[in-house]
Design a protein around this motif. Structure first.
Motif, short mmCIF file in Angstrom:
data_model
loop_
_atom_site.label_atom_id
_atom_site.label_comp_id
_atom_site.label_asym_id
_atom_site.label_seq_id
_atom_site.Cartn_x
_atom_site.Cartn_y
_atom_site.Cartn_z
N SER A 17 0.91 -1.31 -0.11
CA SER A 17 0.10 0.26 0.01
C SER A 17 0.84 1.12 0.04
O SER A 17 0.48 2.32 -0.39
CB SER A 17 -0.92 0.02 1.07
N MET A 18 2.05 1.12 0.40
CA MET A 18 3.07 2.41 0.52
C MET A 18 3.71 2.69 -0.77
O MET A 18 3.98 3.89 -1.11
CB MET A 18 4.10 1.93 1.56
N ILE A 19 3.73 1.68 -1.71
CA ILE A 19 4.30 1.74 -3.05
C ILE A 19 4.14 2.92 -3.70
O ILE A 19 4.49 3.81 -4.46
CB ILE A 19 4.58 0.54 -3.64
N PRO A 20 2.51 2.86 -4.08
CA PRO A 20 2.03 3.48 -5.14
C PRO A 20 2.16 5.25 -4.60
O PRO A 20 2.64 6.01 -5.43
CB PRO A 20 0.58 3.73 -4.97
N GLN A 21 2.14 5.36 -3.44
CA GLN A 21 2.58 6.62 -2.72
C GLN A 21 3.91 7.28 -3.06
O GLN A 21 4.31 8.20 -3.41
CB GLN A 21 2.10 6.85 -1.10
N LEU A 22 4.83 6.45 -2.73
CA LEU A 22 6.46 6.52 -3.03
C LEU A 22 6.56 6.99 -4.54
O LEU A 22 7.25 7.84 -4.83
CB LEU A 22 7.06 5.57 -2.46
N VAL A 23 5.99 6.11 -5.23
CA VAL A 23 6.18 6.03 -6.97
C VAL A 23 5.40 7.37 -7.53
O VAL A 23 6.21 8.08 -8.18
CB VAL A 23 5.64 4.80 -7.50
N LYS A 24 4.20 7.79 -6.87
CA LYS A 24 3.67 9.06 -7.27
C LYS A 24 4.53 10.07 -6.77
O LYS A 24 4.61 11.03 -7.92
CB LYS A 24 2.08 8.94 -6.52
N VAL A 25 5.01 10.19 -5.73
CA VAL A 25 5.85 11.39 -5.20
C VAL A 25 7.03 11.46 -5.88
O VAL A 25 7.55 12.64 -6.44
CB VAL A 25 6.13 11.12 -3.77
N ILE B 34 -3.51 11.61 -2.89
CA ILE B 34 -3.66 10.52 -2.34
C ILE B 34 -3.90 9.41 -3.20
O ILE B 34 -4.75 9.67 -4.33
CB ILE B 34 -5.06 10.63 -1.42
N SER B 35 -3.49 8.24 -3.20
CA SER B 35 -3.73 7.04 -4.28
C SER B 35 -4.76 6.32 -3.65
O SER B 35 -4.84 5.62 -2.58
CB SER B 35 -2.57 6.28 -4.26
N LEU B 36 -5.97 6.27 -4.38
CA LEU B 36 -7.09 5.37 -3.93
C LEU B 36 -6.58 3.80 -3.87
O LEU B 36 -7.00 3.27 -2.84
CB LEU B 36 -8.08 5.27 -4.99
N LEU B 37 -5.96 3.14 -4.80
CA LEU B 37 -5.37 2.02 -4.97
C LEU B 37 -4.55 1.69 -3.48
O LEU B 37 -4.86 0.75 -2.88
CB LEU B 37 -4.24 1.60 -6.00
N MET B 38 -3.86 2.83 -3.04
CA MET B 38 -3.22 2.59 -1.79
C MET B 38 -3.98 2.46 -0.62
O MET B 38 -3.71 1.47 0.18
CB MET B 38 -2.12 3.83 -1.57
N LEU B 39 -4.93 3.38 -0.53
CA LEU B 39 -6.06 3.37 0.51
C LEU B 39 -6.62 1.93 0.68
O LEU B 39 -6.76 1.39 1.77
CB LEU B 39 -7.03 4.30 0.54
N LEU B 40 -7.16 1.68 -0.54
CA LEU B 40 -7.79 0.15 -0.27
C LEU B 40 -7.37 -0.80 -0.04
O LEU B 40 -7.44 -1.87 0.93
CB LEU B 40 -8.60 -0.20 -1.85
#
Lengths: 86, 86
Positions: A17-25, B34-40
């Motif tokens: 769940s933390m990866i997309p946040q890091l990739v996005k940033v 905020i990533s929706l995928l991350m949240l789910l």
């Protein structure tokens, strides 16, 4: 269900769940919505969870929180690189 | 240090760390980063951690992850309220 398998699945999910946040940033070089205070408190808390995992000798807790520390230290590095007060 | 105190301190820190993010999102009504995928995935993982806590009978794990589920479900509600594709 076996507790260790449960812990490993839980750890994999919270880690993923933390990866997309890091990739996005990293991709958008945008840290506007990241709170520095949150990151610092989070890294402290996660480090204590690693310690707790060692104290209780629970591998799923150690591994998933160690991974989380790694991801959030990376976010902290991004924050320091990309944060520009406007 | 007593393991339970360690777990409680760790849980309080990781719980506190989520509050600024939630406050920021509610105040700025901005969920762009905020990533929706991350949240789910995160909510699924945290729920499994609560289950793990019950299986292992560890109160710090149950409480901190139950709180995290609550915060992230709130973030999810904010996401659905404020997300507008541009």
């Amino acid at each position: 269900m076996d507790e260790n398998i449960l812990g490993i699945v839980a750890g994999v999910l919270t880690s993923i769940s933390m990866i997309p946040q890091l990739v996005k940033v990293i991709r958008e070089k945008n840290v506007e919505d990241i709170s520095l205070l949150m990151l610092l408190v989070l890294i402290s808390g996660l480090s204590l969870w690693v310690w707790y995992g060692f104290a209780k000798d629970e591998l799923p807790i150690i591994l998933s929180n160690a991974f989380a520390v790694l991801v959030n230290v990376s976010l902290l590095v991004c924050y320091m690189m990309y944060n520009k007060k406007k």
